[in-house]
Design a protein around this motif. Structure first.
Motif, PDB file in Angstrom:
ATOM      1  N   THR A 135       0.831  -1.205   0.000  1.00 40.95           N
ATOM      2  CA  THR A 135       0.000   0.000   0.000  1.00 40.95           C
ATOM      3  C   THR A 135       0.865   1.254   0.000  1.00 40.95           C
ATOM      4  O   THR A 135       0.631   2.187  -0.781  1.00 40.95           O
ATOM      5  N   VAL A 136       1.872   1.278   0.844  1.00 43.39           N
ATOM      6  CA  VAL A 136       2.773   2.433   0.955  1.00 43.39           C
ATOM      7  C   VAL A 136       3.602   2.594  -0.319  1.00 43.39           C
ATOM      8  O   VAL A 136       3.779   3.716  -0.813  1.00 43.39           O
ATOM      9  N   GLN A 137       4.104   1.489  -0.870  1.00 44.61           N
ATOM     10  CA  GLN A 137       4.923   1.569  -2.090  1.00 44.61           C
ATOM     11  C   GLN A 137       4.134   2.195  -3.243  1.00 44.61           C
ATOM     12  O   GLN A 137       4.656   3.029  -3.982  1.00 44.61           O
ATOM     13  N   ILE A 138       2.893   1.781  -3.400  1.00 41.38           N
ATOM     14  CA  ILE A 138       2.055   2.324  -4.474  1.00 41.38           C
ATOM     15  C   ILE A 138       1.851   3.824  -4.262  1.00 41.38           C
ATOM     16  O   ILE A 138       2.038   4.624  -5.182  1.00 41.38           O
ATOM     17  N   ALA A 139       1.480   4.209  -3.042  1.00 44.18           N
ATOM     18  CA  ALA A 139       1.212   5.629  -2.754  1.00 44.18           C
ATOM     19  C   ALA A 139       2.459   6.482  -2.988  1.00 44.18           C
ATOM     20  O   ALA A 139       2.389   7.528  -3.653  1.00 44.18           O
ATOM     21  N   GLU A 140       3.584   6.070  -2.458  1.00 43.53           N
ATOM     22  CA  GLU A 140       4.809   6.857  -2.607  1.00 43.53           C
ATOM     23  C   GLU A 140       5.233   6.964  -4.069  1.00 43.53           C
ATOM     24  O   GLU A 140       5.711   8.005  -4.513  1.00 43.53           O
ATOM     25  N   THR A 141       5.036   5.898  -4.824  1.00 45.40           N
ATOM     26  CA  THR A 141       5.434   5.912  -6.237  1.00 45.40           C
ATOM     27  C   THR A 141       4.527   6.819  -7.054  1.00 45.40           C
ATOM     28  O   THR A 141       5.012   7.589  -7.896  1.00 45.40           O
ATOM     29  N   VAL A 142       3.210   6.761  -6.828  1.00 44.94           N
ATOM     30  CA  VAL A 142       2.298   7.650  -7.551  1.00 44.94           C
ATOM     31  C   VAL A 142       2.641   9.098  -7.228  1.00 44.94           C
ATOM     32  O   VAL A 142       2.664   9.957  -8.111  1.00 44.94           O
ATOM     33  N   LYS A 143       2.939   9.391  -5.973  1.00 45.39           N
ATOM     34  CA  LYS A 143       3.312  10.763  -5.585  1.00 45.39           C
ATOM     35  C   LYS A 143       4.607  11.191  -6.274  1.00 45.39           C
ATOM     36  O   LYS A 143       4.696  12.294  -6.816  1.00 45.39           O
ATOM     37  N   GLN A 144       5.588  10.315  -6.284  1.00 50.41           N
ATOM     38  CA  GLN A 144       6.880  10.608  -6.909  1.00 50.41           C
ATOM     39  C   GLN A 144       6.731  10.837  -8.417  1.00 50.41           C
ATOM     40  O   GLN A 144       7.260  11.797  -8.965  1.00 50.41           O
ATOM     41  N   VAL A 145       5.981   9.976  -9.073  1.00 51.32           N
ATOM     42  CA  VAL A 145       5.832  10.048 -10.529  1.00 51.32           C
ATOM     43  C   VAL A 145       5.048  11.279 -10.962  1.00 51.32           C
ATOM     44  O   VAL A 145       5.409  11.946 -11.930  1.00 51.32           O
ATOM     45  N   THR A 146       3.974  11.591 -10.245  1.00 52.11           N
ATOM     46  CA  THR A 146       3.073  12.660 -10.684  1.00 52.11           C
ATOM     47  C   THR A 146       3.375  14.008 -10.049  1.00 52.11           C
ATOM     48  O   THR A 146       2.917  15.034 -10.555  1.00 52.11           O
ATOM     49  N   GLY A 147       4.091  14.013  -8.929  1.00 50.94           N
ATOM     50  CA  GLY A 147       4.279  15.257  -8.184  1.00 50.94           C
ATOM     51  C   GLY A 147       2.975  15.733  -7.572  1.00 50.94           C
ATOM     52  O   GLY A 147       2.790  16.925  -7.338  1.00 50.94           O
ATOM     53  N   ALA A 148       2.074  14.811  -7.311  1.00 54.98           N
ATOM     54  CA  ALA A 148       0.731  15.131  -6.823  1.00 54.98           C
ATOM     55  C   ALA A 148       0.763  15.872  -5.495  1.00 54.98           C
ATOM     56  O   ALA A 148       1.669  15.706  -4.683  1.00 54.98           O
ATOM     57  N   GLU A 149      -0.284  16.670  -5.291  1.00 56.28           N
ATOM     58  CA  GLU A 149      -0.494  17.380  -4.031  1.00 56.28           C
ATOM     59  C   GLU A 149      -0.805  16.389  -2.910  1.00 56.28           C
ATOM     60  O   GLU A 149      -0.501  16.622  -1.755  1.00 56.28           O
ATOM     61  N   GLY A 150      -1.408  15.285  -3.278  1.00 54.03           N
ATOM     62  CA  GLY A 150      -1.732  14.254  -2.309  1.00 54.03           C
ATOM     63  C   GLY A 150      -2.078  12.966  -3.028  1.00 54.03           C
ATOM     64  O   GLY A 150      -2.464  12.980  -4.195  1.00 54.03           O
ATOM     65  N   VAL A 151      -1.916  11.850  -2.310  1.00 53.15           N
ATOM     66  CA  VAL A 151      -2.219  10.521  -2.844  1.00 53.15           C
ATOM     67  C   VAL A 151      -2.889   9.708  -1.748  1.00 53.15           C
ATOM     68  O   VAL A 151      -2.465   9.757  -0.591  1.00 53.15           O
ATOM     69  N   GLY A 152      -3.922   8.975  -2.138  1.00 56.30           N
ATOM     70  CA  GLY A 152      -4.570   8.038  -1.232  1.00 56.30           C
ATOM     71  C   GLY A 152      -4.637   6.666  -1.879  1.00 56.30           C
ATOM     72  O   GLY A 152      -4.959   6.553  -3.068  1.00 56.30           O
ATOM     73  N   VAL A 153      -4.289   5.639  -1.118  1.00 49.55           N
ATOM     74  CA  VAL A 153      -4.359   4.260  -1.612  1.00 49.55           C
ATOM     75  C   VAL A 153      -5.017   3.409  -0.542  1.00 49.55           C
ATOM     76  O   VAL A 153      -4.634   3.473   0.629  1.00 49.55           O
TER      77      VAL A 153
END
Length: 179
Positions: A116-134
């Protein structure tokens, strides 16, 4: 790997010469390579430059992404679904790439909490998102087939980063949209 599977079969008392098991060590090795193919992938290969400029600053959710993983403690499957959301800041990732990120990490020996954490951190890293929820919901064969043998148990894990952690309204919106 094929020879190791042959040894495991011999160790449990099986006859490798019986017709049903003749090719099992090779098939099992091939299956394990497939089930753990995430080790041979990188995030750059998975995303493949599918980042696109966007003025959107609204929540993007990819819901009900089926996942198949293997428990690192017992080498038994866990099967479930992931819900991934992010709030973009100038760029979005191709829709299928979110599912591919889930698969890349799920196709490794895992515990659900870390997945769960790996997916969230990777989506944040790739997109530069303001926030991510998984959020991941999964049934674990190590709990169903052995040990406590509870057939209807489901494990739910969540990882909230950025505005999903800091802003209750954002988290609530995400949770209500995946119900």
């Amino acid at each position: 790997m094929k020879e190791h599977y042959a040894e495991i079969l011999r160790a449990i008392g099986e006859d490798l010469n019986r017709p049903g098991l003749k090719d099992t060590p090779a098939r099992a090795a091939k299956a394990m390579e497939f089930l753990t193919r995430g080790y041979n992938q990188t995030i750059d290969e998975v995303v493949n430059d599918a980042l696109f400029p966007s003025d959107s600053s609204e929540m993007i959710i990819v819901k009900d992404i089926e996942l198949y993983s293997m428990c690192e403690h017992h080498l038994l499957p866990f099967i479930g679904k992931a819900h991934v959301a992010y709030i973009p800041t100038g760029k979005v990732v191709g829709l299928s790439k979110v599912a591919r990120i889930v698969d890349m990490f799920a196709r490794r020996l895992q515990i659900q909490e870390q997945l769960t954490v790996q997916i969230a951190e990777t989506v944040k890293q790739v997109t530069g998102a303001e926030g991510v929820g998984v959020i991941i919901e999964a049934k674990h064969m190590c709990m169903m087939m052995r040990g406590v043998e509870k057939q209807n148990s489901v494990m739910k894990t969540s990882a909230m980063l950025g505005t999903f952690r800091d802003n209750q309204a954002t988290r609530t919106e995400f949770l209500s949209l995946i119900r």
